[in-house]
Design a protein around this motif. Sequence first.
Motif, PDB file in Angstrom:
ATOM      1  N   GLY A  39      48.575  42.843  46.466  1.00  0.00           N
ATOM      2  CA  GLY A  39      49.313  42.583  45.232  1.00  0.00           C
ATOM      3  C   GLY A  39      49.068  41.174  44.710  1.00  0.00           C
ATOM      4  O   GLY A  39      48.828  40.959  43.518  1.00  0.00           O
ATOM      5  N   ALA A  40      49.122  40.200  45.648  1.00  0.00           N
ATOM      6  CA  ALA A  40      48.912  38.809  45.235  1.00  0.00           C
ATOM      7  C   ALA A  40      47.483  38.597  44.740  1.00  0.00           C
ATOM      8  O   ALA A  40      47.245  37.942  43.710  1.00  0.00           O
ATOM      9  N   VAL A  41      46.497  39.179  45.446  1.00  0.00           N
ATOM     10  CA  VAL A  41      45.106  39.035  45.037  1.00  0.00           C
ATOM     11  C   VAL A  41      44.869  39.713  43.690  1.00  0.00           C
ATOM     12  O   VAL A  41      44.139  39.214  42.837  1.00  0.00           O
ATOM     13  N   GLY A  42      45.513  40.881  43.467  1.00  0.00           N
ATOM     14  CA  GLY A  42      45.354  41.583  42.192  1.00  0.00           C
ATOM     15  C   GLY A  42      45.801  40.721  41.022  1.00  0.00           C
ATOM     16  O   GLY A  42      45.148  40.668  39.978  1.00  0.00           O
ATOM     17  N   ARG A  43      46.935  40.022  41.209  1.00  0.00           N
ATOM     18  CA  ARG A  43      47.438  39.157  40.126  1.00  0.00           C
ATOM     19  C   ARG A  43      46.484  37.975  39.872  1.00  0.00           C
ATOM     20  O   ARG A  43      46.221  37.609  38.735  1.00  0.00           O
ATOM     21  N   LEU A  44      45.955  37.419  40.973  1.00  0.00           N
ATOM     22  CA  LEU A  44      45.041  36.291  40.817  1.00  0.00           C
ATOM     23  C   LEU A  44      43.725  36.729  40.191  1.00  0.00           C
ATOM     24  O   LEU A  44      43.131  35.994  39.385  1.00  0.00           O
ATOM     25  N   LEU A  45      43.256  37.939  40.536  1.00  0.00           N
ATOM     26  CA  LEU A  45      42.032  38.451  39.915  1.00  0.00           C
ATOM     27  C   LEU A  45      42.223  38.653  38.408  1.00  0.00           C
ATOM     28  O   LEU A  45      41.325  38.390  37.616  1.00  0.00           O
ATOM     29  N   SER A  46      43.395  39.124  38.016  1.00  0.00           N
ATOM     30  CA  SER A  46      43.678  39.287  36.583  1.00  0.00           C
ATOM     31  C   SER A  46      43.639  37.944  35.863  1.00  0.00           C
ATOM     32  O   SER A  46      43.158  37.837  34.730  1.00  0.00           O
ATOM     33  N   THR A  47      44.161  36.915  36.539  1.00  0.00           N
ATOM     34  CA  THR A  47      44.118  35.572  35.961  1.00  0.00           C
ATOM     35  C   THR A  47      42.685  35.093  35.804  1.00  0.00           C
ATOM     36  O   THR A  47      42.308  34.497  34.779  1.00  0.00           O
ATOM     37  N   LEU A  48      41.850  35.355  36.831  1.00  0.00           N
ATOM     38  CA  LEU A  48      40.446  34.949  36.754  1.00  0.00           C
ATOM     39  C   LEU A  48      39.734  35.648  35.607  1.00  0.00           C
ATOM     40  O   LEU A  48      38.915  35.047  34.904  1.00  0.00           O
ATOM     41  N   VAL A  49      40.026  36.937  35.409  1.00  0.00           N
ATOM     42  CA  VAL A  49      39.424  37.683  34.300  1.00  0.00           C
ATOM     43  C   VAL A  49      39.877  37.086  32.971  1.00  0.00           C
ATOM     44  O   VAL A  49      39.070  36.877  32.047  1.00  0.00           O
ATOM     45  N   LYS A  50      41.143  36.773  32.849  1.00  0.00           N
ATOM     46  CA  LYS A  50      41.682  36.197  31.620  1.00  0.00           C
ATOM     47  C   LYS A  50      41.047  34.850  31.303  1.00  0.00           C
ATOM     48  O   LYS A  50      40.782  34.525  30.134  1.00  0.00           O
ATOM     49  N   ASP A  51      40.773  34.037  32.339  1.00  0.00           N
ATOM     50  CA  ASP A  51      40.200  32.699  32.148  1.00  0.00           C
ATOM     51  C   ASP A  51      38.681  32.722  32.048  1.00  0.00           C
ATOM     52  O   ASP A  51      38.055  31.653  31.916  1.00  0.00           O
ATOM     53  N   GLY A  52      38.078  33.919  32.091  1.00  0.00           N
ATOM     54  CA  GLY A  52      36.634  34.006  31.959  1.00  0.00           C
ATOM     55  C   GLY A  52      35.869  33.702  33.223  1.00  0.00           C
ATOM     56  O   GLY A  52      34.640  33.517  33.190  1.00  0.00           O
ATOM     57  N   LEU A  53      36.567  33.665  34.372  1.00  0.00           N
ATOM     58  CA  LEU A  53      35.912  33.364  35.642  1.00  0.00           C
ATOM     59  C   LEU A  53      35.475  34.622  36.385  1.00  0.00           C
ATOM     60  O   LEU A  53      34.822  34.528  37.435  1.00  0.00           O
ATOM     61  N   ALA A  54      35.855  35.794  35.890  1.00  0.00           N
ATOM     62  CA  ALA A  54      35.473  37.055  36.538  1.00  0.00           C
ATOM     63  C   ALA A  54      35.462  38.166  35.492  1.00  0.00           C
ATOM     64  O   ALA A  54      36.051  38.032  34.411  1.00  0.00           O
ATOM     65  N   THR A  55      34.764  39.242  35.809  1.00  0.00           N
ATOM     66  CA  THR A  55      34.764  40.430  34.953  1.00  0.00           C
ATOM     67  C   THR A  55      35.311  41.610  35.757  1.00  0.00           C
ATOM     68  O   THR A  55      35.251  41.628  36.997  1.00  0.00           O
ATOM     69  N   ARG A  56      35.876  42.598  35.042  1.00  0.00           N
ATOM     70  CA  ARG A  56      36.450  43.784  35.682  1.00  0.00           C
ATOM     71  C   ARG A  56      35.760  45.011  35.120  1.00  0.00           C
ATOM     72  O   ARG A  56      35.650  45.168  33.896  1.00  0.00           O
ATOM     73  N   SER A  57      35.292  45.888  36.016  1.00  0.00           N
ATOM     74  CA  SER A  57      34.618  47.123  35.587  1.00  0.00           C
ATOM     75  C   SER A  57      35.634  48.224  35.431  1.00  0.00           C
ATOM     76  O   SER A  57      36.697  48.207  36.063  1.00  0.00           O
ATOM     77  N   ALA A  58      35.298  49.198  34.577  1.00  0.00           N
ATOM     78  CA  ALA A  58      36.180  50.366  34.425  1.00  0.00           C
ATOM     79  C   ALA A  58      36.077  51.235  35.673  1.00  0.00           C
ATOM     80  O   ALA A  58      35.138  51.147  36.457  1.00  0.00           O
ATOM     81  N   GLY A  59      37.048  52.098  35.849  1.00  0.00           N
ATOM     82  CA  GLY A  59      37.023  53.006  36.997  1.00  0.00           C
ATOM     83  C   GLY A  59      38.202  52.758  37.914  1.00  0.00           C
ATOM     84  O   GLY A  59      38.964  51.808  37.746  1.00  0.00           O
ATOM     85  N   ARG A  60      38.331  53.640  38.871  1.00  0.00           N
ATOM     86  CA  ARG A  60      39.421  53.577  39.840  1.00  0.00           C
ATOM     87  C   ARG A  60      38.856  53.579  41.248  1.00  0.00           C
ATOM     88  O   ARG A  60      38.142  54.526  41.616  1.00  0.00           O
ATOM     89  N   PRO A  61      39.150  52.564  42.040  1.00  0.00           N
ATOM     90  CA  PRO A  61      39.834  51.329  41.662  1.00  0.00           C
ATOM     91  C   PRO A  61      38.896  50.422  40.884  1.00  0.00           C
ATOM     92  O   PRO A  61      37.673  50.534  41.033  1.00  0.00           O
ATOM     93  N   PRO A  62      39.409  49.514  40.068  1.00  0.00           N
ATOM     94  CA  PRO A  62      38.538  48.591  39.326  1.00  0.00           C
ATOM     95  C   PRO A  62      37.812  47.647  40.283  1.00  0.00           C
ATOM     96  O   PRO A  62      38.329  47.326  41.359  1.00  0.00           O
ATOM     97  N   ARG A  63      36.629  47.276  39.896  1.00  0.00           N
ATOM     98  CA  ARG A  63      35.847  46.350  40.722  1.00  0.00           C
ATOM     99  C   ARG A  63      35.640  45.041  39.943  1.00  0.00           C
ATOM    100  O   ARG A  63      35.482  45.044  38.729  1.00  0.00           O
ATOM    101  N   PHE A  64      35.608  43.966  40.690  1.00  0.00           N
ATOM    102  CA  PHE A  64      35.561  42.620  40.102  1.00  0.00           C
ATOM    103  C   PHE A  64      34.286  41.897  40.521  1.00  0.00           C
ATOM    104  O   PHE A  64      33.823  42.044  41.655  1.00  0.00           O
ATOM    105  N   THR A  65      33.755  41.114  39.593  1.00  0.00           N
ATOM    106  CA  THR A  65      32.570  40.294  39.863  1.00  0.00           C
ATOM    107  C   THR A  65      32.808  38.891  39.319  1.00  0.00           C
ATOM    108  O   THR A  65      33.279  38.732  38.180  1.00  0.00           O
ATOM    109  N   ALA A  66      32.498  37.889  40.128  1.00  0.00           N
ATOM    110  CA  ALA A  66      32.695  36.499  39.696  1.00  0.00           C
ATOM    111  C   ALA A  66      31.681  36.130  38.614  1.00  0.00           C
ATOM    112  O   ALA A  66      30.506  36.501  38.704  1.00  0.00           O
ATOM    113  N   ALA A  67      32.149  35.434  37.592  1.00  0.00           N
ATOM    114  CA  ALA A  67      31.216  34.888  36.597  1.00  0.00           C
ATOM    115  C   ALA A  67      30.430  33.747  37.237  1.00  0.00           C
ATOM    116  O   ALA A  67      30.892  33.109  38.186  1.00  0.00           O
ATOM    117  N   ALA A  68      29.229  33.490  36.695  1.00  0.00           N
ATOM    118  CA  ALA A  68      28.386  32.424  37.248  1.00  0.00           C
ATOM    119  C   ALA A  68      29.134  31.086  37.184  1.00  0.00           C
ATOM    120  O   ALA A  68      29.574  30.676  36.111  1.00  0.00           O
TER     121      ALA A  68
END
Length: 325
Positions: A39-68
């Motif tokens: 739960g805590a990591v999910g919230r932090l990943l959402s923050t990273l996506v919002k700040d442009g530090l990560a991207t989230r792919s569609a699908g279940r479960p969503p997958r995350f990739t760090a921006a360069a």
Amino acid sequence: MEFDVVGLGAETQLVYTALIGLPRSTASQVAGACGMSVGAVGRLLSTLVKDGLATRSAGRPPRFTAAAPDVAVTELIQERERRLDAARSLVQQLADKHREAHRISDPNMAVELLTSHEDVSAAVHRLTEGARRQLRAFDRPPYVDRPGSKLENQRQRQRTGVAHRVIYDRAAMDWPGRLQDDILPSIRTGEQARVLAELPLKLVISDDRSAIIPFSLAPGGHSAAYLIHRSPMLVALEALFEAEWERATPLQDTRSPVARPGSPDADTLALLRLLASGCSDAAIARTQGWSQRTTQRRIHRLMAELGADTRFQAAAQAARRGWLE
């Protein structure tokens, strides 16, 4: 890797660092690598996506990739710099208001320190435009404004009865364009001008209310200045101006009135007046539109005619003959 400077907390850094090595990971996989709850990591990943530090792919479960990092973190740094610049600007505005409020509340505050080129320019504008009786000035290089750019404002002030008395440093006469585009046109509009071999500083005095002088005489020192209000210090600057005014040589227009019988031609009179002001050959040549060789030839011929060994003697002889009246 420490990102506190760009505003990332310790846990956010931990998640981002783990994600860099785990592209296309789920929140559960990142949580396992970090030793944190999903739960805590999910919230932090959402923050990273919002700040442009990560991207989230569609699908279940969503997958995350760090921006360069070299792109994403640099953008964060630039954003932080923009915020810091805005904060500095706000602090400067508040400091200006604080200084002005204290000056108004304390009329005995005689001197203000202006610490930016913009503040200095604004203060000079207020002094010149606010004068009601007279402006007195020491004028010496270097200059920021184009020669003649403020001439129309001076004409308008003089039409309202504001007298202009200016002492020019001899170096001002040699500044390209200054003599023919600024100094002489100012004299023709009614400015009282004199010249000295060297002035101690730049100075503007508005009536007997306030003055401004540079903070330093070193190169670049004119980006800061002292604004001096009615006080013994202002009285001393007024006395300095008047003493230098008495020592200075009057500077006349090179355009002569109708020649009188026995006086030389207009070009010779102009040359004499420029010589009497201490102008260099280069300044004379620019003002009169002559070549250097023509200027030197005219000077030598004039000195021979007057029986003078120096330029000073030539000017003195011309004055005795009434040519410089």
